[in-house]
Scaffold this motif. Structure first.
Motif, PDB file in Angstrom:
ATOM      1  N   LEU A   1       3.624  24.708 -50.784  1.00 31.33           N
ATOM      2  CA  LEU A   1       3.006  25.917 -51.332  1.00 31.33           C
ATOM      3  C   LEU A   1       3.503  26.189 -52.748  1.00 31.33           C
ATOM      4  CD1 LEU A   1       3.072  28.342 -48.255  1.00 31.33           C
ATOM      5  CD2 LEU A   1       1.104  27.115 -49.202  1.00 31.33           C
ATOM      6  N   GLU A   2       4.758  25.883 -52.993  1.00 31.88           N
ATOM      7  CA  GLU A   2       5.311  26.067 -54.341  1.00 31.88           C
ATOM      8  C   GLU A   2       4.559  25.220 -55.357  1.00 31.88           C
ATOM      9  OE1 GLU A   2       9.447  24.623 -56.075  1.00 31.88           O
ATOM     10  OE2 GLU A   2       9.695  26.312 -54.689  1.00 31.88           O
ATOM     11  N   ILE A   3       4.227  23.986 -54.956  1.00 25.86           N
ATOM     12  CA  ILE A   3       3.467  23.102 -55.857  1.00 25.86           C
ATOM     13  C   ILE A   3       2.046  23.622 -56.049  1.00 25.86           C
ATOM     14  CG2 ILE A   3       2.538  20.776 -56.110  1.00 25.86           C
ATOM     15  CD1 ILE A   3       4.996  19.751 -54.586  1.00 25.86           C
ATOM     16  N   LEU A   4       1.407  24.077 -54.968  1.00 26.59           N
ATOM     17  CA  LEU A   4       0.034  24.565 -55.053  1.00 26.59           C
ATOM     18  C   LEU A   4      -0.053  25.829 -55.906  1.00 26.59           C
ATOM     19  CD1 LEU A   4      -1.096  24.069 -51.334  1.00 26.59           C
ATOM     20  CD2 LEU A   4      -1.647  22.628 -53.303  1.00 26.59           C
ATOM     21  N   LEU A   5       0.927  26.686 -55.788  1.00 26.73           N
ATOM     22  CA  LEU A   5       0.926  27.923 -56.577  1.00 26.73           C
ATOM     23  C   LEU A   5       1.074  27.653 -58.070  1.00 26.73           C
ATOM     24  CD1 LEU A   5       3.132  30.170 -54.269  1.00 26.73           C
ATOM     25  CD2 LEU A   5       0.766  30.623 -54.892  1.00 26.73           C
ATOM     26  N   GLY A   6       1.699  26.531 -58.400  1.00 25.58           N
ATOM     27  CA  GLY A   6       1.884  26.196 -59.805  1.00 25.58           C
ATOM     28  C   GLY A   6       0.714  25.480 -60.443  1.00 25.58           C
ATOM     29  N   MET A   7      -0.324  25.221 -59.657  1.00 25.40           N
ATOM     30  CA  MET A   7      -1.492  24.516 -60.198  1.00 25.40           C
ATOM     31  C   MET A   7      -2.387  25.457 -60.984  1.00 25.40           C
ATOM     32  SD  MET A   7      -2.544  21.914 -57.104  1.00 25.40           S
ATOM     33  CE  MET A   7      -1.464  20.568 -56.652  1.00 25.40           C
ATOM     34  N   ASP A   8      -3.163  24.867 -61.881  1.00 22.01           N
ATOM     35  CA  ASP A   8      -4.067  25.658 -62.712  1.00 22.01           C
ATOM     36  C   ASP A   8      -5.319  26.101 -61.969  1.00 22.01           C
ATOM     37  OD1 ASP A   8      -2.347  25.389 -64.856  1.00 22.01           O
ATOM     38  OD2 ASP A   8      -3.309  23.539 -65.565  1.00 22.01           O
ATOM     39  N   ASP A   9      -5.612  25.466 -60.831  1.00 18.32           N
ATOM     40  CA  ASP A   9      -6.795  25.822 -60.038  1.00 18.32           C
ATOM     41  C   ASP A   9      -6.578  27.190 -59.396  1.00 18.32           C
ATOM     42  OD1 ASP A   9      -8.868  26.040 -58.134  1.00 18.32           O
ATOM     43  OD2 ASP A   9      -8.993  23.862 -57.951  1.00 18.32           O
ATOM     44  N   VAL A  10      -7.317  28.205 -59.867  1.00 15.24           N
ATOM     45  CA  VAL A  10      -7.118  29.572 -59.392  1.00 15.24           C
ATOM     46  C   VAL A  10      -7.475  29.694 -57.920  1.00 15.24           C
ATOM     47  CG1 VAL A  10      -7.841  31.971 -59.679  1.00 15.24           C
ATOM     48  CG2 VAL A  10      -7.528  30.512 -61.687  1.00 15.24           C
ATOM     49  N   GLN A  11      -8.513  28.992 -57.465  1.00 19.19           N
ATOM     50  CA  GLN A  11      -8.909  29.083 -56.059  1.00 19.19           C
ATOM     51  C   GLN A  11      -7.839  28.495 -55.146  1.00 19.19           C
ATOM     52  OE1 GLN A  11     -12.769  27.113 -56.058  1.00 19.19           O
ATOM     53  NE2 GLN A  11     -13.811  29.099 -56.020  1.00 19.19           N
ATOM     54  N   VAL A  12      -7.300  27.361 -55.526  1.00 18.51           N
ATOM     55  CA  VAL A  12      -6.234  26.750 -54.734  1.00 18.51           C
ATOM     56  C   VAL A  12      -4.994  27.643 -54.720  1.00 18.51           C
ATOM     57  CG1 VAL A  12      -4.625  24.797 -54.616  1.00 18.51           C
ATOM     58  CG2 VAL A  12      -7.057  24.397 -55.060  1.00 18.51           C
ATOM     59  N   ALA A  13      -4.623  28.194 -55.877  1.00 14.07           N
ATOM     60  CA  ALA A  13      -3.453  29.071 -55.948  1.00 14.07           C
ATOM     61  C   ALA A  13      -3.659  30.332 -55.113  1.00 14.07           C
ATOM     62  CB  ALA A  13      -3.171  29.440 -57.400  1.00 14.07           C
ATOM     63  N   SER A  14      -4.883  30.868 -55.108  1.00 12.10           N
ATOM     64  CA  SER A  14      -5.162  32.063 -54.310  1.00 12.10           C
ATOM     65  C   SER A  14      -5.056  31.762 -52.820  1.00 12.10           C
ATOM     66  CB  SER A  14      -6.550  32.606 -54.645  1.00 12.10           C
ATOM     67  OG  SER A  14      -6.626  33.008 -55.996  1.00 12.10           O
TER      68      SER A  14
ATOM     69  N   ARG B   1      -8.719  18.779 -52.033  1.00 12.16           N
ATOM     70  CA  ARG B   1      -7.554  19.674 -51.954  1.00 12.16           C
ATOM     71  C   ARG B   1      -7.989  21.089 -51.560  1.00 12.16           C
ATOM     72  NH1 ARG B   1      -5.378  18.477 -56.385  1.00 12.16           N
ATOM     73  NH2 ARG B   1      -3.614  17.252 -55.629  1.00 12.16           N
ATOM     74  N   TRP B   2      -9.114  21.529 -52.112  1.00 13.49           N
ATOM     75  CA  TRP B   2      -9.622  22.854 -51.772  1.00 13.49           C
ATOM     76  C   TRP B   2      -9.955  22.936 -50.283  1.00 13.49           C
ATOM     77  CZ3 TRP B   2     -10.132  27.728 -51.917  1.00 13.49           C
ATOM     78  CH2 TRP B   2     -11.234  28.377 -51.389  1.00 13.49           C
ATOM     79  N   GLU B   3     -10.575  21.879 -49.729  1.00 10.17           N
ATOM     80  CA  GLU B   3     -10.919  21.884 -48.307  1.00 10.17           C
ATOM     81  C   GLU B   3      -9.660  21.892 -47.440  1.00 10.17           C
ATOM     82  OE1 GLU B   3     -13.428  18.497 -47.768  1.00 10.17           O
ATOM     83  OE2 GLU B   3     -15.275  19.650 -48.145  1.00 10.17           O
ATOM     84  N   LEU B   4      -8.674  21.129 -47.833  1.00 10.42           N
ATOM     85  CA  LEU B   4      -7.428  21.067 -47.058  1.00 10.42           C
ATOM     86  C   LEU B   4      -6.685  22.405 -47.075  1.00 10.42           C
ATOM     87  CD1 LEU B   4      -6.057  17.541 -48.081  1.00 10.42           C
ATOM     88  CD2 LEU B   4      -6.840  18.245 -45.812  1.00 10.42           C
TER      89      LEU B   4
ATOM     90  N   VAL C   1      -1.381  16.147 -43.682  1.00 17.21           N
ATOM     91  CA  VAL C   1      -2.096  17.214 -44.393  1.00 17.21           C
ATOM     92  C   VAL C   1      -1.280  17.688 -45.598  1.00 17.21           C
ATOM     93  CG1 VAL C   1      -2.896  19.609 -44.226  1.00 17.21           C
ATOM     94  CG2 VAL C   1      -3.421  17.978 -42.407  1.00 17.21           C
ATOM     95  N   LEU C   2       0.007  17.941 -45.387  1.00 18.14           N
ATOM     96  CA  LEU C   2       0.860  18.438 -46.475  1.00 18.14           C
ATOM     97  C   LEU C   2       1.013  17.392 -47.579  1.00 18.14           C
ATOM     98  CD1 LEU C   2       3.654  20.263 -44.402  1.00 18.14           C
ATOM     99  CD2 LEU C   2       1.670  21.267 -45.549  1.00 18.14           C
ATOM    100  N   ALA C   3       1.082  16.118 -47.185  1.00 21.14           N
ATOM    101  CA  ALA C   3       1.209  15.057 -48.189  1.00 21.14           C
ATOM    102  C   ALA C   3      -0.047  14.977 -49.054  1.00 21.14           C
ATOM    103  CB  ALA C   3       1.473  13.720 -47.495  1.00 21.14           C
TER     104      ALA C   3
END
Length: 419
Positions: free
Chosen positions: A69-82, A32-35, A18-20
């Motif tokens: 989480l550090e990588i996800l927070l740095g993404m431009d996708d606001v929903q994923v970062a939230s 990615r959003w579903e995961l 899952v993390l990979a």
């Protein structure tokens, strides 16, 4: 049995996959959003099981969810970062030491600072005005992670020092960049961002006193903050005023000297002159700050206000704030003169009386003739071959004097006996 311990918590292969997929570049946006939503819901579900919650979160941390989480927070996708912010909140709320340990390891291993803190700060800039609730959540996360009181007692001191040094050299400049930019923009969204930044800076003033003081002095940050007093958004002007009040409340003379030398209270006085109307909220908040100076006995700042700004403030007669400051200033001056006036009495009547009582040989120290023999033969100034025994002269009742003269006579004696 708790489902956390019987299923996913033991299936390391499942969570590693899952993390990979979460951080893989080939993963589609929808997948990615579903995961990330699945992980968020599972972490929220874990909160219900108090006994196994900590073990579950620790297992995820060992599997590497925090770097993910550090990588996800740095993404431009606001929903994923939230969603990533929600997951991080579970760790910070129930196992903050896990995240703090991760941050301290980052500070040691990477030259460019703690990335997780930096990406969290950047989330403040990326949240639109409609998602200000998410920005508030980020501020709360940062405050929890930066609070030294949340660190474990067994934490390595060198790691803690390294983390905070990295934070102030690598991370905080990211946060204060909008303040130092001197941007003329005063729109609502920018005001919201600056207000959140001020909230974090105010937190740092009270929790990291020495680090934050050095940072403020280096960047002349307080001067930049007080420029926000002129903002058309009252909540931002009040935030700047609150920041100043927290600094004054520390009663740090270094801060007081910095404020006085930089004449940093001038914007407040100017705000009183401009606001004028007594119905203005900022007007009364500034008056309350000056009253705070009097109540907290900030002598140097009170003297600065009276000596620099009192003539311009005499017109404010509907409150007694500046009249009270003037009275306090005059009392402090009077006491200072009295204390200066009493110092010569140590070599005057009080010193002679003390010398007669055989307590201290002050006359010999001043280069005059000693009235009594010294306590030892070394350095003796007596011309007698045989030293005379030390005698204590009886106290004589002096003629009646005024209360102030009696006070001048008694206080030096007490000081000499204490010495």
């Amino acid at each position: 049995m708790c489902p956390l311990s019987s299923t996913c918590c033991k299936d390391q292969k499942f969570w590693l996959e899952v993390l990979a997929q979460l951080t893989a570049g080939a993963t589609g946006a929808h997948q990615r959003w579903e995961l990330v939503t699945f992980v968020k819901d599972f972490c929220a579900f874990s909160v219900m099981f108090h006994q196994n919650r900590k073990a579950f979160l620790q297992s995820l941390a060992k599997l590497g969810i925090l770097p993910a989480l550090e990588i996800l927070l740095g993404m431009d996708d606001v929903q994923v970062a939230s969603a990533a912010t929600e997951i991080l909140s579970c760790f910070v709320d129930f196992c903050p030491f896990l995240v703090q340990e991760f941050l301290m390891q980052e500070a040691q291993q990477r030259d460019h600072g703690t990335d997780l803190i930096r990406v969290l700060m950047k989330q403040l800039f990326h949240h639109p005005a409609a998602a200000v609730g998410g920005a508030d959540q980020v501020v709360e996360l940062l405050q929890t992670l930066l609070d030294p009181g949340n660190l474990l007692a067994t934490a390595d001191v060198s790691k803690i020092i390294g983390f905070f040094n990295s934070f102030y050299t690598r991370c905080l400049p990211v946060l204060t960049a909008p303040l130092l930019a001197n941007a003329a923009k005063d729109d609502y969204q920018t005001a919201q961002l600056l207000a959140l930044i001020l909230e974090l800076l105010t937190f740092c003033v009270t929790r990291h006193k020495e680090h934050m003081r050095a940072y403020i002095f280096h960047w002349d940050l307080l001067r930049r903050v007080l420029l926000l007093i002129n903002s058309k958004h009252t909540f931002l002007a009040l935030g700047a005023l609150h920041f100043l009040r927290k600094i004054i409340g520390l009663k740090d003379e270094l801060y007081s000297c910095y404020i006085i030398q930089g004449k940093l209270l001038a914007p407040l006085v100017q705000a009183l002159l401009q606001s004028g109307a007594t119905s203005n909220l900022l007007h009364w908040a500034v008056l309350e700050l000056f009253e705070f100076l009097r109540l907290e006995d900030c002598k140097s700042l009170v003297a600065h206000v009276i000596e620099s700004f009192y003539p311009a403030r005499q017109s404010i007669s509907y409150v007694q704030t500046f009249q009270g400051l003037k009275r306090k200033y005059e009392r402090d001056k009077h006491r200072q003169k009295q204390s200066v006036h009493r110092v010569p009495s140590l070599s005057g009547r009080g010193a002679r009386a003390s010398g007669q009582e055989g307590q201290l040989n002050i006359g010999a120290d001043q280069g005059g003739a000693a009235q009594t023999a010294p306590t030892s033969s070394k350095g003796s100034s007596s011309n007698k071959a045989t030293p005379r025994p030390q005698l204590t002269a009886p106290k004589r009742r002096q003629p009646a004097e005024s209360a102030s003269d009696q006070e001048e006579e008694i206080i030096p004696k007490k000081r000499l006996h204490l010495a």
